[in-house]
Motif scaffolding. Structure first.
Motif, PDB file in Angstrom:
ATOM      1  N   ARG A  27       0.848  -1.194   0.000  1.00 39.99           N
ATOM      2  CA  ARG A  27       0.000   0.000   0.000  1.00 39.99           C
ATOM      3  C   ARG A  27       0.879   1.237   0.000  1.00 39.99           C
ATOM      4  O   ARG A  27       2.071   1.177   0.340  1.00 39.99           O
ATOM      5  CB  ARG A  27      -0.928   0.011   1.214  1.00 39.99           C
ATOM      6  CG  ARG A  27      -0.206   0.061   2.543  1.00 39.99           C
ATOM      7  CD  ARG A  27      -1.158   0.345   3.697  1.00 39.99           C
ATOM      8  NE  ARG A  27      -0.491   0.285   4.991  1.00 39.99           N
ATOM      9  CZ  ARG A  27       0.224   1.274   5.504  1.00 39.99           C
ATOM     10  NH1 ARG A  27       0.411   2.395   4.810  1.00 39.99           N
ATOM     11  NH2 ARG A  27       0.782   1.152   6.696  1.00 39.99           N
ATOM     12  N   PRO A  28       0.305   2.398  -0.363  1.00 36.66           N
ATOM     13  CA  PRO A  28       1.076   3.639  -0.285  1.00 36.66           C
ATOM     14  C   PRO A  28       1.496   3.949   1.150  1.00 36.66           C
ATOM     15  O   PRO A  28       0.766   3.667   2.102  1.00 36.66           O
ATOM     16  CB  PRO A  28       0.097   4.699  -0.810  1.00 36.66           C
ATOM     17  CG  PRO A  28      -0.878   3.940  -1.633  1.00 36.66           C
ATOM     18  CD  PRO A  28      -1.025   2.608  -0.966  1.00 36.66           C
TER      19      PRO A  28
ATOM     20  N   TYR B 178       9.511  13.101   0.844  1.00 36.56           N
ATOM     21  CA  TYR B 178       8.085  12.917   0.560  1.00 36.56           C
ATOM     22  C   TYR B 178       7.573  13.950  -0.433  1.00 36.56           C
ATOM     23  O   TYR B 178       6.659  13.676  -1.215  1.00 36.56           O
ATOM     24  CB  TYR B 178       7.296  12.992   1.860  1.00 36.56           C
ATOM     25  CG  TYR B 178       5.953  12.287   1.826  1.00 36.56           C
ATOM     26  CD1 TYR B 178       5.893  10.892   1.812  1.00 36.56           C
ATOM     27  CD2 TYR B 178       4.758  12.994   1.839  1.00 36.56           C
ATOM     28  CE1 TYR B 178       4.671  10.231   1.798  1.00 36.56           C
ATOM     29  CE2 TYR B 178       3.528  12.345   1.818  1.00 36.56           C
ATOM     30  CZ  TYR B 178       3.493  10.965   1.798  1.00 36.56           C
ATOM     31  OH  TYR B 178       2.291  10.315   1.782  1.00 36.56           O
TER      32      TYR B 178
ATOM     33  N   ASP C 290       7.457  13.135  -4.427  1.00 35.84           N
ATOM     34  CA  ASP C 290       6.290  12.462  -5.001  1.00 35.84           C
ATOM     35  C   ASP C 290       5.521  11.796  -3.860  1.00 35.84           C
ATOM     36  O   ASP C 290       5.819  10.656  -3.492  1.00 35.84           O
ATOM     37  CB  ASP C 290       6.717  11.405  -6.033  1.00 35.84           C
ATOM     38  CG  ASP C 290       5.524  10.667  -6.651  1.00 35.84           C
ATOM     39  OD1 ASP C 290       4.378  10.988  -6.289  1.00 35.84           O
ATOM     40  OD2 ASP C 290       5.759   9.770  -7.490  1.00 35.84           O
TER      41      ASP C 290
ATOM     42  N   ASN D 119       2.929  10.239  -3.666  1.00 35.56           N
ATOM     43  CA  ASN D 119       2.311   8.953  -4.003  1.00 35.56           C
ATOM     44  C   ASN D 119       3.336   7.871  -4.314  1.00 35.56           C
ATOM     45  O   ASN D 119       2.959   6.730  -4.600  1.00 35.56           O
ATOM     46  CB  ASN D 119       1.384   9.119  -5.214  1.00 35.56           C
ATOM     47  CG  ASN D 119       0.248  10.089  -4.940  1.00 35.56           C
ATOM     48  OD1 ASN D 119      -0.422   9.984  -3.925  1.00 35.56           O
ATOM     49  ND2 ASN D 119       0.049  11.043  -5.836  1.00 35.56           N
TER      50      ASN D 119
ATOM     51  N   TYR E 220       4.024   1.085 -10.838  1.00 35.46           N
ATOM     52  CA  TYR E 220       3.640   2.476 -10.562  1.00 35.46           C
ATOM     53  C   TYR E 220       4.358   3.428 -11.522  1.00 35.46           C
ATOM     54  O   TYR E 220       3.786   4.432 -11.963  1.00 35.46           O
ATOM     55  CB  TYR E 220       3.979   2.821  -9.115  1.00 35.46           C
ATOM     56  CG  TYR E 220       3.789   4.275  -8.768  1.00 35.46           C
ATOM     57  CD1 TYR E 220       2.517   4.819  -8.561  1.00 35.46           C
ATOM     58  CD2 TYR E 220       4.890   5.127  -8.634  1.00 35.46           C
ATOM     59  CE1 TYR E 220       2.342   6.157  -8.239  1.00 35.46           C
ATOM     60  CE2 TYR E 220       4.725   6.471  -8.314  1.00 35.46           C
ATOM     61  CZ  TYR E 220       3.445   6.981  -8.120  1.00 35.46           C
ATOM     62  OH  TYR E 220       3.276   8.312  -7.808  1.00 35.46           O
TER      63      TYR E 220
END
Length: 279
Positions: free
Chosen positions: A7-8, A37, A40, A42, A94
């Protein structure tokens, strides 16, 4: 074997990854969690087993064409179980069709080759005790007013735009950023950040070896006797020569690898990369 859930990563969980990096001896910067952070939000991921984080990794997408993977760590007790590969495949998915770069530890190059990465050149970590005593009058400390011009200067060196990250990186707490001005134009810039041990300089981008040296020396004069670290790409021989002329020692190296080809950057201006984690 339990199935890994990916998960992110939440913003406050990035500190976990930085703490793990410190445990691995990577000597992270004191503000790396918050600043990474921004590159990016995501692009950071965790792998969980029954709600426990057992693997972390980043896949920062800078634009439609370029991404960089890093901060890849599996908890020691869970290594050798395939969790790292599962997380890596997720990160590459991703990134999509972008050209993806990494700085891989040398002992794992063959593993990275099996998942599509091509070895290109080494980035060598040089360090010494800061000892410069003079500073060029053309080197000035970076202010907010310099940032637009630095962003313009940075793009051909880095190979992509990174406005939000770089604006914060330049003015980070306990950091120091300098630029070289010639007739009002920026001809190079460098950032120093405080780490758990000593200071790392990165990036160090400059139009010439003399300008690069002036910038690097300017970042030493107020920390004489402290450890200073520079990660130097061997595909710029002038950068290697600069580190050697400063009597720095090689203490570590990574292999810069890409999924496609080496990006078209102004490599002759790159005297120190930003970080092993973000490219």
């Amino acid at each position: 074997m339990s199935e890994l859930t990916i998960r992110p990563m939440l913003a406050d969980e990035l500190k976990i990854a930085i703490d793990w990096a410190a445990r691995e001896g990577w000597n992270p910067g004191l503000n790396d969690a918050e600043l990474f952070y921004l590159a990016d939000p995501n692009g950071f991921f965790v792998g969980e087993l029954n709600g426990e984080i057992v693997a972390v990794g980043s896949a920062v997408t800078y634009d439609h064409a370029y991404a960089f993977c890093g901060l890849y760590i599996v908890a020691p007790e869970h290594r050798g179980k395939g969790y790292g590969l599962t997380l890596t495949k997720h990160r590459l998915a991703y990134c999509g069709d972008r050209n993806v770069g990494i700085d891989g530890v040398l002992e794992n190059v063959e593993i990275y080759k099996r998942i599509g990465y091509v070895p290109c050149y080494q980035n060598k970590r040089f360090q010494k005790l800061a000892n410069a005593t003079t500073r060029s009058a053309q080197v000035v400390e970076v202010t907010k007013e310099h940032i637009p011009d630095i962003l313009t200067y940075d793009k051909p060196c880095f190979g992509a735009t990174r406005e939000q990250f770089l604006a914060a990186w330049l003015l980070q707490p306990q950091g120091k950023s300098v630029c070289f001005l010639q007739n009002g134009e920026i001809k190079g810039y460098a950032v120093r950040r405080k780490c758990q041990e000593g200071y790392k300089v990165g990036p160090l981008f400059a139009d010439s070896p003399d300008i690069a040296l002036s910038l690097f020396q300017a970042l030493q004069v107020d920390i004489q006797g402290e450890q200073i670290i520079l990660d130097v790409p061997e595909n710029n021989p002038q950068a290697i020569s600069l580190a050697e002329s400063e009597r720095m020692d090689v203490v570590f190296a990574t292999m810069r690898m890409y999924q496609k080809t080496i990006p078209a950057t102004a490599r002759d201006k790159i005297y120190g990369i930003t970080t092993f984690e973000l490219g």
